[in-house]
Enzyme design. Structure first.
Site, PDB file in Angstrom:
ATOM      1  CE  LYS A  78      -4.665   1.036   0.300  1.00  8.43           C
ATOM      2  NZ  LYS A  78      -5.574   0.560   0.084  1.00  8.43           N
ATOM      3  N   GLY A 178     -24.816   3.036   3.398  1.00  7.39           N
ATOM      4  CA  GLY A 178     -24.135   3.692   2.377  1.00  7.39           C
ATOM      5  C   GLY A 178     -24.610   3.290   1.465  1.00  7.39           C
ATOM      6  CB  VAL A 179     -26.903   3.974  -1.258  1.00  6.29           C
ATOM      7  CG1 VAL A 179     -27.721   3.435  -0.705  1.00  6.29           C
ATOM      8  CG2 VAL A 179     -27.416   5.686  -0.491  1.00  6.29           C
ATOM      9  N   GLY A 180     -23.115   4.195  -0.941  1.00  7.59           N
ATOM     10  CA  GLY A 180     -22.240   5.067  -2.399  1.00  7.59           C
ATOM     11  C   GLY A 180     -22.009   4.136  -4.040  1.00  7.59           C
ATOM     12  CB  VAL A 182     -19.898  -0.672  -3.308  1.00  8.24           C
ATOM     13  CG1 VAL A 182     -20.169  -2.118  -2.687  1.00  8.24           C
ATOM     14  CG2 VAL A 182     -18.044  -0.538  -3.616  1.00  8.24           C
TER      15      VAL A 182
HETATM   16  P1  NAD Z   1     -17.947   5.982  -2.250  1.00 10.57           P
HETATM   17  O1  NAD Z   1     -17.779   6.934  -0.793  1.00 10.57           O
HETATM   18  O2  NAD Z   1     -18.492   6.020  -3.552  1.00 10.57           O
HETATM   19  O3  NAD Z   1     -19.231   5.651  -1.076  1.00 10.57           O
HETATM   20  C1  NAD Z   1     -19.435   5.729   0.733  1.00 10.57           C
HETATM   21  C2  NAD Z   1     -20.591   6.302   1.305  1.00 10.57           C
HETATM   22  O4  NAD Z   1     -21.052   6.426   2.331  1.00 10.57           O
HETATM   23  C3  NAD Z   1     -21.257   7.706   0.468  1.00 10.57           C
HETATM   24  O5  NAD Z   1     -21.971   7.464  -0.544  1.00 10.57           O
HETATM   25  C4  NAD Z   1     -21.267   8.407   2.020  1.00 10.57           C
HETATM   26  O6  NAD Z   1     -21.673   9.432   1.426  1.00 10.57           O
HETATM   27  C5  NAD Z   1     -22.016   7.156   2.752  1.00 10.57           C
HETATM   28  N1  NAD Z   1     -21.655   7.451   4.120  1.00 10.57           N
HETATM   29  C6  NAD Z   1     -20.976   8.582   4.831  1.00 10.57           C
HETATM   30  N2  NAD Z   1     -20.723   8.457   5.678  1.00 10.57           N
HETATM   31  C7  NAD Z   1     -22.075   7.483   6.414  1.00 10.57           C
HETATM   32  C8  NAD Z   1     -22.136   7.702   7.450  1.00 10.57           C
HETATM   33  N3  NAD Z   1     -22.154   8.472   8.299  1.00 10.57           N
HETATM   34  N4  NAD Z   1     -23.671   7.182   7.601  1.00 10.57           N
HETATM   35  C9  NAD Z   1     -24.322   6.469   6.224  1.00 10.57           C
HETATM   36  N5  NAD Z   1     -23.661   6.721   4.997  1.00 10.57           N
HETATM   37  C10 NAD Z   1     -22.441   6.898   4.974  1.00 10.57           C
HETATM   38  O7  NAD Z   1     -17.304   4.738  -1.656  1.00 10.57           O
HETATM   39  P2  NAD Z   1     -17.631   3.296  -2.297  1.00 10.57           P
HETATM   40  O8  NAD Z   1     -16.715   2.955  -3.841  1.00 10.57           O
HETATM   41  O9  NAD Z   1     -19.111   2.753  -2.141  1.00 10.57           O
HETATM   42  O10 NAD Z   1     -17.104   2.393  -0.857  1.00 10.57           O
HETATM   43  C11 NAD Z   1     -17.552   1.819   0.472  1.00 10.57           C
HETATM   44  C12 NAD Z   1     -16.808   1.108   1.050  1.00 10.57           C
HETATM   45  O11 NAD Z   1     -16.710   0.054   0.336  1.00 10.57           O
HETATM   46  C13 NAD Z   1     -15.633   1.432   1.250  1.00 10.57           C
HETATM   47  O12 NAD Z   1     -15.158   0.828   2.965  1.00 10.57           O
HETATM   48  C14 NAD Z   1     -14.486   1.682   0.932  1.00 10.57           C
HETATM   49  O13 NAD Z   1     -13.653   1.132   1.022  1.00 10.57           O
HETATM   50  C15 NAD Z   1     -15.455  -0.006   0.932  1.00 10.57           C
HETATM   51  N6  NAD Z   1     -14.822  -0.779  -0.581  1.00 10.57           N
HETATM   52  C16 NAD Z   1     -15.020  -0.700  -2.121  1.00 10.57           C
HETATM   53  C17 NAD Z   1     -14.527  -1.531  -2.920  1.00 10.57           C
HETATM   54  C18 NAD Z   1     -14.609  -0.820  -3.932  1.00 10.57           C
HETATM   55  O14 NAD Z   1     -14.631  -1.243  -5.332  1.00 10.57           O
HETATM   56  N7  NAD Z   1     -15.255   1.366  -4.550  1.00 10.57           N
HETATM   57  C19 NAD Z   1     -13.841  -2.003  -2.155  1.00 10.57           C
HETATM   58  C20 NAD Z   1     -13.268  -2.767  -2.031  1.00 10.57           C
HETATM   59  C21 NAD Z   1     -13.837  -2.523  -0.684  1.00 10.57           C
END
Ligand code: NAD
Length: 347
Positions: A78, A178-180, A182
């Site tokens: 990393k 969390g509905v980002g 993923v």
């Molecule tokens: P993202 O930033 O697109 O989504 C995260 C979401 O969480 C956002 O919509 C944000 O507003 C929301 N959030 C933040 N604080 C919050 C709270 N207190 N309560 C509710 N929602 C809240 O990120 P992502 O890419 O969707 O990743 C989500 C998680 O998955 C992270 O922990 C990331 O490390 C992990 N992850 C992602 C991937 C990937 O392919 N993107 C791969 C492995 C792990």
């Protein structure tokens, strides 16, 4: 550094400074036993260099375990860049970072993590080929999130199968935090499979749009984890299973894509004792790194990605089975399996 618990026999820890651009970066290489170390680069405004070091070591070890469990020909590493990702980014900073990676001669492959975008990495790519997660180029794999979401969805079904004896999601209740990138895709898949889904996010506009699209019910952010549901699926923050939250969980399964869901490993033991099945985060969310690995191979092939996702599902089932047979928490089982895979590759 050698005494830090997170040091955990790292092969190498490299500190880089570039006077012209102000780059201060650490590249931690935990293990190359299974292949070149791969893991994203995080840009963060650390309070001090000790915190930066600890983060690099912890994340790098985590990547070793994640890559081993995803059955990838990759070790774990990393990179962390010390700086504010909103104000300190310049193209030259990322070119200097690219030169730092190049100096390791292929021992470490980088990709995107918190604070970085594919655009930043494109500057690093000018200086080194050991960059993945790009939007453009011969083997570019783009956003890994849809593949992560598919793996999480399959993992939820596998966990439901263990607890309820069938992986049918029709009528099952799931609370998604969390509905980002993923989480939103996980919600779409769950709703399409007939699950009753509750959602929470601090991004209200996106939340409402997803609710309108899928019919998922909006729940306040501070209540989502404590809903009376079959599954809680964390897809936002780390550390959410902690001393405060654990007693308030009202579910039978915790399975989601967020990294570092357990505040500490003993939270996995506590979940196990409470009879809550936990899908270890770095196993269930391995889809993204599988997608990145396909790009690193130089020949992105979606059928290879799908085969690895199938394999990941089998590995998760093995974790569940072993946990049941031995009465040991799933996170401990996963750690043991990852360590044995790495040790076996060392010979
Ligand atoms: P993202 O930033 O697109 O989504 C995260 C979401 O969480 C956002 O919509 C944000 O507003 C929301 N959030 C933040 N604080 C919050 C709270 N207190 N309560 C509710 N929602 C809240 O990120 P992502 O890419 O969707 O990743 C989500 C998680 O998955 C992270 O922990 C990331 O490390 C992990 N992850 C992602 C991937 C990937 O392919 N993107 C791969 C492995 C792990």
């Amino acid at each position: 550094m050698f005494d830090l618990p997170s040091f955990d026999a790292h092969e190498g820890v490299h500190a880089f400074h570039d006077e012209a651009t102000g780059l201060r970066a650490i590249i931690a290489i935990h293990s190359t036993a299974l292949g070149p170390a791969a893991g994203g680069c995080r840009m963060w405004d650390y309070a001090d260099s000790q915190l930066m070091m600890r983060d690099a070591l912890r994340l790098s070890q985590g990547m070793s375990f994640k890559n081993a469990m995803a059955d990838l020909p990759l070790g774990g590493g990393k990179a962390v860049i010390w700086g504010n990702s909103k104000t300190d980014k310049t193209p030259d900073l990322f070119r200097a970072f690219g030169r730092a990676i190049e100096s390791l001669q292929g021992k470490y492959w980088t990709a995107e993590d918190v604070g970085l975008s594919p655009k930043d990495l494109a500057y690093s790519r000018e200086e080194t080929r050991y960059v993945a997660g790009l939007d453009e180029g011969q083997a570019a794999s783009g956003d890994p999130s849809p593949v992560t979401a598919e793996g999480v969805y399959r993992g939820i079904r596998a966990a439901v199968n263990v607890v309820f004896g069938s992986d049918d999601l029709d009528g099952r209740t799931v609370a998604v935090q969390g509905v980002g990138h993923v989480g939103a895709d996980v919600v779409r898949k769950l709703c399409a499979a007939g699950a009753e889904v509750m959602i929470a996010d601090i991004a209200e506009q996106e939340l409402r749009a997803l609710s309108d699209e899928t019919g998922a019910k909006i729940v306040p952010t501070d209540e989502i984890l404590f809903q009376n549901v079959d599954v809680v699926s964390p897809n936002a923050l780390g550390g959410i299973i902690n001393e405060v939250s654990i007693g308030k969980l009202n579910c039978q399964i915790v399975a989601g894509g967020a990294n570092n869901q357990l505040y500490a490993p003993d939270m996995g033991d506590a979940l196990h004792q409470r009879g809550i099945l936990y899908a270890p985060d770095y196993v269930i969310n391995g889809g993204g790194i599988i997608n990145v690995a396909a790009e690193i191979s130089g020949n992105y092939d979606r059928s290879w990605v799908d085969a690895k996702l199938d394999r990941l599902g089998e590995t998760l089932k093995e974790v569940f089975d072993r946990s049941k047979q031995s009465d040991i928490a799933t996170n401990r089982i996963a750690d043991d399996m990852a360590r044995s895979r790495i040790a076996a590759a060392k010979g």
